[in-house]
Design a protein around this motif. Structure first.
Motif, PDB file in Angstrom:
ATOM      1  N   GLN A 130      12.987 -18.942  54.359  1.00  0.00           N
ATOM      2  CA  GLN A 130      12.018 -18.402  53.408  1.00  0.00           C
ATOM      3  C   GLN A 130      11.216 -19.541  52.783  1.00  0.00           C
ATOM      4  OE1 GLN A 130      13.498 -15.125  51.014  1.00  0.00           O
ATOM      5  NE2 GLN A 130      15.496 -15.161  52.038  1.00  0.00           N
ATOM      6  N   TYR A 131      10.165 -19.181  52.032  1.00  0.00           N
ATOM      7  CA  TYR A 131       9.402 -20.191  51.280  1.00  0.00           C
ATOM      8  C   TYR A 131       8.673 -19.523  50.123  1.00  0.00           C
ATOM      9  CZ  TYR A 131       5.314 -18.694  54.098  1.00  0.00           C
ATOM     10  OH  TYR A 131       4.318 -17.965  54.716  1.00  0.00           O
ATOM     11  N   PRO A 132       8.525 -20.246  48.976  1.00  0.00           N
ATOM     12  CA  PRO A 132       7.946 -19.662  47.760  1.00  0.00           C
ATOM     13  C   PRO A 132       6.449 -19.951  47.636  1.00  0.00           C
ATOM     14  CG  PRO A 132       9.006 -21.737  47.230  1.00  0.00           C
ATOM     15  CD  PRO A 132       9.112 -21.574  48.721  1.00  0.00           C
ATOM     16  N   ILE A 133       5.683 -18.921  47.326  1.00  0.00           N
ATOM     17  CA  ILE A 133       4.236 -19.077  47.155  1.00  0.00           C
ATOM     18  C   ILE A 133       3.815 -18.468  45.820  1.00  0.00           C
ATOM     19  CG2 ILE A 133       1.964 -18.405  48.023  1.00  0.00           C
ATOM     20  CD1 ILE A 133       3.310 -20.519  49.725  1.00  0.00           C
ATOM     21  N   THR A 134       3.250 -19.303  44.947  1.00  0.00           N
ATOM     22  CA  THR A 134       2.704 -18.800  43.682  1.00  0.00           C
ATOM     23  C   THR A 134       1.189 -18.653  43.748  1.00  0.00           C
ATOM     24  OG1 THR A 134       2.600 -21.067  42.825  1.00  0.00           O
ATOM     25  CG2 THR A 134       4.583 -19.801  42.333  1.00  0.00           C
ATOM     26  N   THR A 135       0.548 -19.441  44.644  1.00  0.00           N
ATOM     27  CA  THR A 135      -0.906 -19.360  44.824  1.00  0.00           C
ATOM     28  C   THR A 135      -1.204 -19.002  46.277  1.00  0.00           C
ATOM     29  OG1 THR A 135      -1.189 -21.107  43.159  1.00  0.00           O
ATOM     30  CG2 THR A 135      -3.086 -20.588  44.553  1.00  0.00           C
ATOM     31  N   PRO A 136      -1.399 -17.716  46.572  1.00  0.00           N
ATOM     32  CA  PRO A 136      -1.656 -17.312  47.965  1.00  0.00           C
ATOM     33  C   PRO A 136      -2.890 -18.003  48.528  1.00  0.00           C
ATOM     34  CG  PRO A 136      -1.147 -15.402  46.598  1.00  0.00           C
ATOM     35  CD  PRO A 136      -1.321 -16.567  45.661  1.00  0.00           C
ATOM     36  N   ARG A 137      -2.785 -18.447  49.785  1.00  0.00           N
ATOM     37  CA  ARG A 137      -3.889 -19.108  50.465  1.00  0.00           C
ATOM     38  C   ARG A 137      -3.736 -18.892  51.964  1.00  0.00           C
ATOM     39  NH1 ARG A 137      -0.236 -22.111  47.978  1.00  0.00           N
ATOM     40  NH2 ARG A 137       0.786 -23.921  48.953  1.00  0.00           N
ATOM     41  N   GLU A 138      -4.812 -19.175  52.687  1.00  0.00           N
ATOM     42  CA  GLU A 138      -4.877 -18.802  54.094  1.00  0.00           C
ATOM     43  C   GLU A 138      -3.748 -19.379  54.949  1.00  0.00           C
ATOM     44  OE1 GLU A 138      -6.056 -15.999  56.020  1.00  0.00           O
ATOM     45  OE2 GLU A 138      -7.323 -16.449  54.302  1.00  0.00           O
ATOM     46  N   PRO A 139      -3.422 -20.668  54.850  1.00  0.00           N
ATOM     47  CA  PRO A 139      -2.375 -21.192  55.742  1.00  0.00           C
ATOM     48  C   PRO A 139      -0.951 -20.771  55.345  1.00  0.00           C
ATOM     49  CG  PRO A 139      -3.792 -22.946  54.844  1.00  0.00           C
ATOM     50  CD  PRO A 139      -4.007 -21.736  54.021  1.00  0.00           C
ATOM     51  N   CYS A 140      -0.815 -20.068  54.220  1.00  0.00           N
ATOM     52  CA  CYS A 140       0.516 -19.777  53.691  1.00  0.00           C
ATOM     53  C   CYS A 140       0.733 -18.273  53.540  1.00  0.00           C
ATOM     54  CB  CYS A 140       0.712 -20.462  52.347  1.00  0.00           C
ATOM     55  SG  CYS A 140       0.386 -22.229  52.390  1.00  0.00           S
ATOM     56  N   GLY A 141       0.578 -17.557  54.617  1.00  0.00           N
ATOM     57  CA  GLY A 141       0.793 -16.114  54.595  1.00  0.00           C
ATOM     58  C   GLY A 141      -0.439 -15.291  54.330  1.00  0.00           C
ATOM     59  N   GLY A 142      -1.575 -15.944  54.077  1.00  0.00           N
ATOM     60  CA  GLY A 142      -2.813 -15.205  53.862  1.00  0.00           C
ATOM     61  C   GLY A 142      -3.310 -15.285  52.434  1.00  0.00           C
TER      62      GLY A 142
END
Length: 352
Positions: free
Chosen positions: A214-226
């Motif tokens: 898994q990995y944590p994303i607080t600021t969605p962006r294109e290279p990181c899941g969209g």
């Protein structure tokens, strides 16, 4: 019709005979069966206890026993540690009357608090990173039994890690060794989730202790899941522990010792850095130690220095110009050439 009539006459005859033989028998009686509630129950006053590495913790477990039960010297108290495989449990401690036994890595570090005969609380001393997790208290008293589950959480810090080989080069067992080498353990999902809620944002997938990636994303962006997705912990699910390769999220806690930047008249190669720490009565510090010093002690130093894995990093607690101006973080300068690149060094001196 004739068979039915004969059956009815026989029934009446039997009923009359019963009345003659047993005149006291009531023709209609309703019998109620009432099951008693549990005569023994086990409860935990807290579902979670928080401590730190090197500290102590008491996992609560209280026994409530029906007073009508006869005294039983053979009442059995057993503590086990739950694993990500819910079919497997690790024995921790067993007590029956005067017979007591601790197991494995818990040997000599656990005992019952025993503030009263109905207190089955477990005391864990000299807590290690591996002690983190959920524990089950089970009490067996003859045919009666009860259980309670308590979580032991640790104050600490989670950090993403990959070795000199580069990103996505660790299977699960390599990941376990990598964290252990850096004074840490593979983090759990709960620890990663708490880190994400605290603002952790990391776009590289890593192993967790349950075998998921898994990995944590607080600021969605294109290279990181969209870009148009919601913030959250992205989940690749359970992966093949032998074949699949990723980074890893490690967890560490407080340490007993001193982490410091070695004041030295000149910059050093990696081998020179190792010897300089040894000459100072210490060892070159590990990645987990620099993260613990930064997160838990507020350590701040704007000097890049060698660490044990051959990486160069520096901890910034107070963001400022030329020293991580946008955020507090442990800055990573890569894995430089050990023989030719020159830096300072971070050392660690254990209390023992």
């Amino acid at each position: 019709m004739i068979p039915v009539l004969i059956c009815a006459l026989v029934s009446l005859g039997v009923a009359e005979n019963l009345d003659t033989l047993y005149p006291e028998l009531e023709h209609s009686r309703t019998i109620y069966v009432i099951e008693n509630g549990p005569r023994l129950s086990v409860t935990a006053e807290q579902s979670k206890v928080v401590s730190r590495r090197g500290g102590n913790a008491t996992l609560p477990c209280k026994i409530q026993r029906d007073q009508t039960l006869a005294p039983n010297r053979k009442m059995r108290i057993k503590w086990t540690k739950l694993t990500s495989d819910y079919l497997k449990e690790v024995d921790v401690f067993v007590a029956m009357d005067y017979h007591k036994r601790s197991y494995g890595n818990f040997h000599g570090r656990v005992y019952l608090e025993g503030s009263s005969p109905m207190d089955a609380s477990l005391v864990i001393t000299e807590i290690t990173l591996e002690d983190y997790g959920k524990y089950k208290c089970e009490v067996i008293d003859g045919l009666e039994d009860g259980t309670a589950v308590v979580s032991l959480d640790l104050e600490g810090v989670i950090f993403p890690y990959f070795p000199r080989l580069g990103r996505y080069n660790l299977n699960f067992y390599d990941a376990e060794r990598a964290c252990r080498d850096q004074d840490a353990i593979v983090a759990s999902f709960d620890q990663l989730y708490d880190a994400w809620r605290g603002g952790m944002d990391w776009c590289n997938a890593g192993w967790l202790s349950d075998g998921s990636v898994q990995y944590p994303i607080t600021t969605p962006r294109e290279p990181c899941g969209g870009k148009n997705t919601v913030p959250g912990v992205r989940n690749y699910g359970l992966r093949d522990k032998d074949k699949n390769q990723y980074d890893v999220f490690c967890f560490t806690s407080h340490y007993k010792g001193r982490f410091y930047y070695l004041i030295h008249p000149s910059k050093l190669t990696y081998d020179e850095a190792v010897r300089a720490c040894q000459k100072d009565g210490a060892q070159i510090a590990k990645v987990g130690q620099i993260y613990a010093a930064w997160k838990l002690l507020g350590y701040d130093r704007c000097d890049a220095g060698w660490l044990a894995d051959g990486s160069v990093r520096y901890p910034i607690s107070r963001p400022r110009r030329r020293c991580s101006p946008t955020e507090a973080a442990v800055r990573f300068s890569g894995f430089p050439d050990k023989k030719h690149k020159l830096y300072g060094v971070y050392c660690f001196k254990g209390n023992n």
